[in-house]
Design an enzyme around this catalytic site. Structure first.
Site, mmCIF file in Angstrom:
data_model
loop_
_atom_site.group_PDB
_atom_site.id
_atom_site.type_symbol
_atom_site.label_atom_id
_atom_site.label_comp_id
_atom_site.label_asym_id
_atom_site.label_seq_id
_atom_site.Cartn_x
_atom_site.Cartn_y
_atom_site.Cartn_z
ATOM 1 N N ALA A 139 -90.335 9.111 -24.640
ATOM 2 C CA ALA A 139 -89.876 9.557 -25.956
ATOM 3 C C ALA A 139 -91.004 10.351 -26.587
ATOM 4 C CB ALA A 139 -89.494 8.369 -26.833
ATOM 5 N N TYR A 169 -88.525 0.157 -24.630
ATOM 6 C CA TYR A 169 -87.857 -0.386 -23.449
ATOM 7 C C TYR A 169 -88.695 -0.226 -22.192
ATOM 8 C CZ TYR A 169 -83.529 -1.518 -25.828
ATOM 9 O OH TYR A 169 -82.596 -2.102 -26.647
ATOM 10 N N LYS A 179 -78.840 13.498 -24.705
ATOM 11 C CA LYS A 179 -78.400 12.332 -23.935
ATOM 12 C C LYS A 179 -77.276 12.706 -22.968
ATOM 13 C CE LYS A 179 -81.263 9.469 -25.866
ATOM 14 N NZ LYS A 179 -82.451 8.992 -25.108
ATOM 15 N N GLY A 213 -93.521 5.827 -19.448
ATOM 16 C CA GLY A 213 -93.338 5.360 -20.822
ATOM 17 C C GLY A 213 -93.552 3.863 -20.889
ATOM 18 N N GLU A 250 -101.590 7.818 -24.514
ATOM 19 C CA GLU A 250 -102.107 7.193 -25.726
ATOM 20 C C GLU A 250 -103.490 7.739 -26.058
ATOM 21 O OE1 GLU A 250 -100.244 5.371 -27.503
ATOM 22 O OE2 GLU A 250 -98.658 4.740 -26.127
ATOM 23 N N TYR A 269 -76.469 11.193 -34.415
ATOM 24 C CA TYR A 269 -76.964 10.754 -33.109
ATOM 25 C C TYR A 269 -76.106 11.334 -31.985
ATOM 26 C CZ TYR A 269 -79.722 8.102 -29.855
ATOM 27 O OH TYR A 269 -80.578 7.776 -28.844
#
Length: 397
Positions: free
Chosen positions: A142, A55, A248, A50, A77, A239
């Site tokens: 992500a 990040y 998460k 990523g 991409e 979330y």
């Protein structure tokens, strides 16, 4: 050659084209913002999954500037076509590669689906032939979907609450003008929860660590981190208490399993709880845009910690220059600035009447909108958008 004069094609929080020069300028600004440091000792080998956004990109750039890292960056991409520009991440990667070359660094960029076994095989071969064992694996993927390499089934993540409907104010932009709207979400069913965990949980992270171990590519003292977020109780229903939170939690449980199992005598595994940021992933989450805008209003420029700031902090912790900031669950925390009680109290006050807060001080929402547009290379200071630009840029060799 494909010289075009382009304008943004925007639908809500999605811009379907990007500006090459603007995207390049955002990377150049990041590069210059991160204060360089003289590396000490051997250059660590790093694998960043990523590496073209958020990040992951910040950690790659900070690692280059501060630690002299070498290794592999993986992103997925799309190239330019006759009708469309390349994705912003494509242009950012090309610019990063040019900066690495100018600086005498050694990063190989792989454009492929990091969830696929074929990509793992390609990256492992590259590491074995060129770089050797990995010191640090950064997991910062992500995606809205993931194909399970074992079954071939495609899983789609959803952003929904669990157990009860969710209604919240939200930040909308019409022609660049902010206004307060409302978002209504129905709760996820069990299948949607499970699919979201499949996409955003720790299963793929563990596959990567296992693959490195099986290929004898774990360096002594190997460390792996996966990026996570907790956020405020204000956004918790959608979330941390929603489908994303379930994913998460699985990610965090995976870190524990890695520490006590596969890496028990071979390395470390942590989830990293980063602070709020404007990323392509975060803008897709209802109410997060409004919360982040109000948080910025409270903190201002001086109190805000950028992804670059947090990336520098994390590298210092991982390399031992600073003590690890761990919570009771063994997670590395970078979000103390966001969750400071006084800051959260003030954000809650603004959240109680967001329309009044927006009318009284629109600076936070204006900042958020500008940051969102810059994710795609638009509205970047110093970039001339009135002239044609080359849209067909090669992927770094």
């Amino acid at each position: 050659m494909s010289i075009q004069q382009i304008t943004p094609k925007q639908r809500g929080y999605l811009i379907v084209n990007s500006h090459p020069a603007g995207s390049a300028a955002t990377v150049d600004r990041q590069w210059r913002r991160i204060e360089p440091a003289a590396p000490v000792g051997r250059a660590p080998v790093v694998l960043v999954l990523g590496a073209s956004a958020g990040y992951g990109q910040a950690l790659l750039l900070a690692g280059l500037r501060r630690q002299g890292i070498r290794g592999v960056g993986v992103a997925y991409e799309a190239a330019a076509t006759e009708r469309r520009t390349a994705t912003a991440g494509w242009y950012r990667t090309a610019t990063t590669a040019a900066l690495v070359e100018q600086d005498g660094g050694d990063i190989t960029f792989v454009n492929a689906d990091a969830y696929a076994d074929a990509t793992r095989a390609e990256v492992l071969e590259l590491l074995a032939e060129r770089y050797g064992p990995v010191d640090h694996l950064v997991y910062s993927l992500a995606s809205p979907r993931r194909t399970d390499p074992a079954t071939g089934e495609v899983h789609h993540s959803v952003i929904k609450p669990i157990g009860a409907p969710y209604t919240s104010p939200s930040l909308l932009f019409e022609d660049g003008t902010p206004r307060i709207g409302t978002v209504d979400l129905t709760p996820a069913d069990e299948a949607e929860q499970a699919a979201t965990v499949k996409v955003m949980g720790g299963e793929d992270w563990q596959l990567w660590v296992r693959a490195l171990a099986d290929a004898d590519l774990l360096a002594p003292g190997f460390t792996t981190v996966a990026l996570s977020y907790v956020g405020s109780e204000i956004t918790a229903p959608v979330y941390r208490q929603g489908t994303i939170g379930a994913a998460k939690e699985h990610l965090e449980a995976t870190a524990h399993r890695l520490r006590t199992g596969l890496l028990a005598d071979r390395g470390r595994a942590f989830t990293v709880v980063a602070g709020a940021a404007v990323t392509q992933a975060s803008t897709a989450i209802p109410s997060i845009a409004l919360y982040t805008s109000l948080l910025r209003t409270v903190l201002g420029e001086e109190g805000w910690r950028t992804t670059d700031d947090q990336a520098v902090d994390l590298w210092e912790q991982l390399t031992g220059a600073k003590e690890l900031t761990l919570d009771e669950q063994g997670r590395i925390r970078l979000d103390g600035w966001e969750l400071d009680p006084a800051v959260q109290d003030r954000v809650r006050e603004l959240w109680a009447d967001p329309a009044a807060a927006l009318a009284a001080d629109p600076a936070g929402s204006a900042w958020f909108y500008g940051q969102f547009r810059q994710l795609y290379g638009w509205d970047v200071p110093g970039v001339d958008y009135t002239t044609g630009v080359e849209t067909s840029t090669p992927w770094p060799a």
